[in-house]
Scaffold this active site. Structure first.
Site, mmCIF file in Angstrom:
data_model
loop_
_atom_site.group_PDB
_atom_site.id
_atom_site.type_symbol
_atom_site.label_atom_id
_atom_site.label_comp_id
_atom_site.label_asym_id
_atom_site.label_seq_id
_atom_site.Cartn_x
_atom_site.Cartn_y
_atom_site.Cartn_z
ATOM 1 C CB CYS A 77 -1.000 -0.003 1.157
ATOM 2 S SG CYS A 77 -0.299 -0.287 2.794
ATOM 3 C CG ASP A 279 -8.173 2.781 0.939
ATOM 4 O OD1 ASP A 279 -7.066 2.209 0.929
ATOM 5 O OD2 ASP A 279 -9.118 2.429 1.667
ATOM 6 C CG HIS A 281 -5.680 -0.613 1.872
ATOM 7 N ND1 HIS A 281 -5.463 0.718 2.166
ATOM 8 C CD2 HIS A 281 -4.653 -1.300 2.410
ATOM 9 C CE1 HIS A 281 -4.352 0.828 2.877
ATOM 10 N NE2 HIS A 281 -3.846 -0.377 3.038
#
EC number: 3.4.22.-
Length: 398
Positions: A77, A279, A281
């Site tokens: 990430c 994000d 993820h």
């Protein structure tokens, strides 16, 4: 390895302190140096956010190093966030901050070329393969989680092999940005048959560099400036909040890398005391170039409403990013920092003119003397010995 990582393939991290819908407010929303009035410019705001390149976990790419993982789910990430910050710098460099992206619309060839720098292949200069293998030189095993400073150091080294974008990457140390060192790194002679391989003339001293005169800087190498910081011990110190938000207002802003322990996000702006972020993820399948040489970019832009979190819930380890295409942009940034950041009693970071006398001499980073390409160079981690190891700075607490 694949069986372990498969658990993360559809991971979307959700915390109770993440807020989804924008509130009804008269406040300005700041996105990478641009203000948006939420009440009247919501569609323009969402368009600006969706135009940012969005890099997420991917799966089914060629194994890193030939035998390593073929997905970065669960560990990549922060690398993806670093890619997003760098991609924004390249967008500003080639297309400008005001460039916008529209779905299904033909984009400039520079956009496609930027996108191809980040594809998940070992021959792409900023791929997950390149970043993970260069991280070995920073003491990180392939598949190990990176902190903000480690990603910054990796980008600085990979940029040495990127001749097309030709960026100067400066990563500050000890919470201090040194103007003299940046001018030394970015002020270069125009490339010609007579000047290739020459050093800048002796007249480039600190005083005339700081004035930004033509004589002081014959040509400016576009600057990616990354400032790793620790804004508290276990949580962010509230005294830094206003200065941190001011950084997103600067025209040179590339946002910030940070997040939660072992969960990195790319912060691109704020509304009130809430940070807006992209994000990484979400796990998507590897995308490669098509037969015509272009990339289907539909999965590289986030079309959902962006997530937000209260700034006080941010882990104190962060890295701010700024892009200065020309010397005047850097001089303007210095003025803004002096006005908005250095006015605080407890300063978020320092900006000094001269290289500190107690520091080792500043030597602008240079590409190692090798005969292979950048991709081949770090295809073998044994060859990373050409680089000096950087001492870890701040990483997100575990």
């Amino acid at each position: 390895m694949e069986s372990v990582l498969s658990r993360y393939e559809n991971q979307i991290t959700i915390f109770a302190d993440y807020l989804e819908e924008f509130p009804d407010t008269d406040e300005l929303v700041w996105i990478l140096g641009k203000p948006h009035l939420l009440k009247t410019e919501k569609s323009k705001l969402l368009s600006d956010i969706s135009a940012r390149l969005w890099f997420t976990y991917r799966r089914k790419f060629s194994p890193i190093g030939g035998t390593g993982p073929s997905s970065d789910a669960g560990w990549g990430c922060m690398l993806r966030c670093g890619q997003m910050m760098l991609a924004q710098a390249l967008i500003c460099r080639h297309l400008g901050r005001d460039w916008n992206w529209e779905k299904q619309k033909e984009q400039p060839k520079e956009y496609q070329r930027i996108l191809q720098c980040f594809l998940d292949r070992k021959d792409c200069c900023y791929s997950i393969h390149q970043m993970a293998q260069m991280g070995v030189g920073e003491g990180k095993s392939i598949g190990e989680w990176f902190g903000p400073n480690t990603v910054a150091q990796v980008l600085k080294k990979l940029a040495l092999f990127d001749e097309w974008n030709s960026l100067a990457v400066y990563v500050s140390m000890d919470n201090t940005v040194v103007i003299e060192d940046i001018k030394k790194m970015c002020c270069v002679l125009p490339l010609s048959a007579d000047t290739v391989g020459e050093s800048p003339p002796d007249t480039l001293n600190a005083s005339n560099q700081s004035k930004g005169t033509p004589a002081g800087c014959p040509a400016w190498k576009p600057l990616l400036l990354i400032v790793p910081l620790r804004l508290g011990i276990n949580q962010i110190n509230p005294v830094y909040v206003d200065a941190f938000k001011e950084c997103f207002k600067m025209p040179q802003s590339l946002g910030a890398l940070g997040g939660k322990p072992n969960n990195a996000y790319y912060f691109i702006g704020f509304l009130g005391d809430e940070l807006i972020f992209l994000d990484p993820h979400t796990t998507q399948t590897f995308v490669d170039t098509e037969e015509n040489g272009t990339v289907d970019d539909q999965t590289f832009h986030c079309l959902q409403s962006p997530q937000r979190m209260n700034i006080l819930n941010l882990d104190p380890s962060v890295a701010l990013g700024f892009f200065c295409k020309e010397e005047k942009d850097f001089d303007s940034w210095c003025s803004l920092v002096q006005k908005e950041i250095l006015k605080e009693n407890l300063r978020m970071f320092e900006l000094v003119q001269k290289h500190p006398s107690h520091w080792p001499p500043f030597v602008p980073p240079a590409k190692p003397e090798v005969t292979t390409t950048g991709a081949e160079f770090i295809d073998s981690t044994e060859q990373l010995e050409e680089f000096d190891l950087e001492e870890d700075f701040e990483i997100l607490s575990v």
